[in-house]
Motif scaffolding. Structure first.
Motif, mmCIF file in Angstrom:
data_model
loop_
_atom_site.group_PDB
_atom_site.id
_atom_site.type_symbol
_atom_site.label_atom_id
_atom_site.label_comp_id
_atom_site.label_asym_id
_atom_site.label_seq_id
_atom_site.Cartn_x
_atom_site.Cartn_y
_atom_site.Cartn_z
ATOM 1 N N ASN A 204 0.858 -1.192 0.000
ATOM 2 C CA ASN A 204 0.000 0.000 0.000
ATOM 3 C C ASN A 204 0.893 1.241 0.000
ATOM 4 O OD1 ASN A 204 -1.967 -1.885 2.250
ATOM 5 N ND2 ASN A 204 -2.507 -1.502 0.134
ATOM 6 N N VAL A 205 1.258 1.667 -1.189
ATOM 7 C CA VAL A 205 2.186 2.788 -1.354
ATOM 8 C C VAL A 205 1.503 4.101 -0.987
ATOM 9 C CG1 VAL A 205 3.498 4.134 -3.069
ATOM 10 C CG2 VAL A 205 3.588 1.635 -3.091
ATOM 11 N N MET A 206 2.213 4.946 -0.253
ATOM 12 C CA MET A 206 1.681 6.262 0.121
ATOM 13 C C MET A 206 1.865 7.249 -1.019
ATOM 14 S SD MET A 206 2.868 8.839 3.194
ATOM 15 C CE MET A 206 4.260 9.526 2.315
ATOM 16 N N ILE A 207 0.815 8.038 -1.293
ATOM 17 C CA ILE A 207 0.902 9.119 -2.270
ATOM 18 C C ILE A 207 0.711 10.439 -1.545
ATOM 19 C CG2 ILE A 207 -0.077 10.155 -4.343
ATOM 20 C CD1 ILE A 207 -0.812 7.469 -5.340
ATOM 21 N N PRO A 208 1.763 11.257 -1.467
ATOM 22 C CA PRO A 208 1.647 12.543 -0.772
ATOM 23 C C PRO A 208 1.001 13.595 -1.660
ATOM 24 C CG PRO A 208 3.866 12.280 -1.591
ATOM 25 C CD PRO A 208 3.131 11.012 -1.940
ATOM 26 N N VAL A 209 0.254 14.484 -1.045
ATOM 27 C CA VAL A 209 -0.354 15.625 -1.741
ATOM 28 C C VAL A 209 0.124 16.875 -1.012
ATOM 29 C CG1 VAL A 209 -2.504 16.744 -2.460
ATOM 30 C CG2 VAL A 209 -2.367 14.241 -2.366
#
Length: 411
Positions: free
Chosen positions: A207-212
């Motif tokens: 579950n890769v984190m995607i930063p915003v």
């Protein structure tokens, strides 16, 4: 606990030149020239006053473009300059703006669009002294509750997976699964760079984190709505699909560079050697989703948009988890990129990435029941061996191997 590295992005200032995401043609040269605008300054005092206000308020490129476009169109329709407009009597300005906005209520434009025109133009005049007792009195148009100009269709889980399986390419499949399992907006997904996810992809995290983050606006002005930094994750299948796409992309174009967009444009009017450094346009992303819905034979495929997949993600957040529980409402709001009400946001622990990743992993993205059962088993094993350095996957593999050996030994 993982450090929130996306809050400080030292190389962000290089994004604009290396991605090629923004060019001088992004803002229409026509209205910039007419309004004598250069960056955040204008030779017109009235426009300059507005730009100063926007700079202090948000420094949003998208807002800047929206205001300037409407001022240009109003000036064009009246044959007056911005400075001449603000010198007119208040009643005359109200009459001009009301008539200008009303002409868009023609059935072809949404009521929301018409009211937004009024809001933008009132903002321009407000920045030039028309406020408080001198504020313009302009009637907005009535907008019914739950009003939508364009119909939409929010696909169900099995339909979204059918869309992914029907996608035209590995890139499109990865995009659909990422939109669905992350809840990212159209502009935000297009602004994600490879460096934002590179480390976790290489580490083999499911579950890769995607930063915003606000600096995304240097890539796409509409990314990171309201400048609210947050992060979300993608499901196991979306991660696998993204890895496959990146592997194919490396074979075609060579190594993927950190400052290149995660999902690059494949527009055939762009030279082949430059495609991997160009972000997709909003229309391109809409076509990816719509074409996949059509190929999957969804009954209302023409009404499926990237935002519909965000709404499908929200449905998953509100649904029962694979362990039978429910996700904390605060975490639901955070994953959607919303600010928590009152003082709740200040006390919400955004820094514990691994805790939120564990909570995310409980969301019901599995295609079939057996997938969810396996995830529950893996989480239980991981908790049991937490802090020991033992790989839970290897424990499960050894257990399965032992069970198979026992079955073979039985007469």
């Amino acid at each position: 606990m993982t450090e929130l590295s996306f809050i400080q992005t030292p190389n962000t200032l290089n994004v604009r030149s290396q991605t090629g995401a923004r060019s001088c043609s992004y803002d229409s040269a026509k209205f910039l020239k007419f309004l004598r605008v250069c960056g955040w300054r204008s030779e017109y005092e009235s426009v300059n006053a507005l730009l100063k206000h926007l700079w202090r308020k948000s420094r949003s490129e998208a807002s800047r473009k929206a205001y300037l476009r409407q001022i240009y169109l109003l000036c064009s329709s009246t044959s007056l300059t911005p400075d001449e407009l603000i010198k007119l009597p208040k009643k005359k300005i109200e009459e001009i703006v009301q008539d200008y906005a009303d002409q868009y209520n023609d059935g072809r434009h949404s009521i929301r669009y018409v009211n937004n025109i009024i809001h933008l133009l009132k903002g321009f005049f407000k920045a030039n002294g028309f406020k408080r007792s001198n504020a313009l009195e302009i009637e907005s148009h009535y907008m019914p509750s739950r009003y939508r100009k364009r119909p939409e269709y929010i696909p169900k889980k099995h339909e979204i997976y059918a869309m992914a399986d029907s996608a035209c390419s590995l890139r499109d499949r990865a995009i659909i699964l990422t939109l669905y399992s992350s809840g990212l907006r159209n502009a935000t997904l297009r602004a994600v760079l490879y460096r934002d996810v590179e480390e976790e992809l290489k580490r083999g995290i499911d579950n890769v984190m995607i930063p915003v983050y606000p600096e995304m606006k240097l890539v796409e002005p509409n990314a990171c709505k309201n400048n609210i930094p947050y992060y979300t994750f993608i499901c196991d299948e979306a991660t696998q699909a993204t890895r496959l796409y990146l592997r194919e992309r490396e074979e075609k174009y060579g190594k993927v560079m950190p400052n290149e967009p995660l999902f690059a444009s494949d527009y055939n009017q762009v030279p082949r050697e430059e495609r991997d450094s160009k972000i997709m346009s909003p229309r391109q992303l809409q076509k990816v989703v719509k074409h996949a819905a059509k190929r999957a034979r969804l009954p209302q495929w023409q009404y499926v948009t990237p935002h519909c997949l965000r709404k499908a993600f929200e449905t998953v957040l509100h649904s029962e988890l694979i362990d039978g529980g429910r996700l904390d409402p605060k975490i639901q709001e955070f994953f959607m990129g919303h600010i928590l009400p009152g003082s709740e946001d200040a006390y919400f622990n955004k820094m514990d990435v691994e805790y939120l990743r564990a909570e995310y992993s409980k969301l019901n993205f599995g295609r079939v029941v057996v997938e969810n059962k396996f995830k529950i088993l893996r989480m239980a094993v991981a908790r049991a061996f937490e802090g020991t350095g033992i790989d839970p996957d290897k424990v499960i593999e050894e257990y399965v191997r032992m069970r198979q050996d026992n079955i073979k030994e039985k007469p």
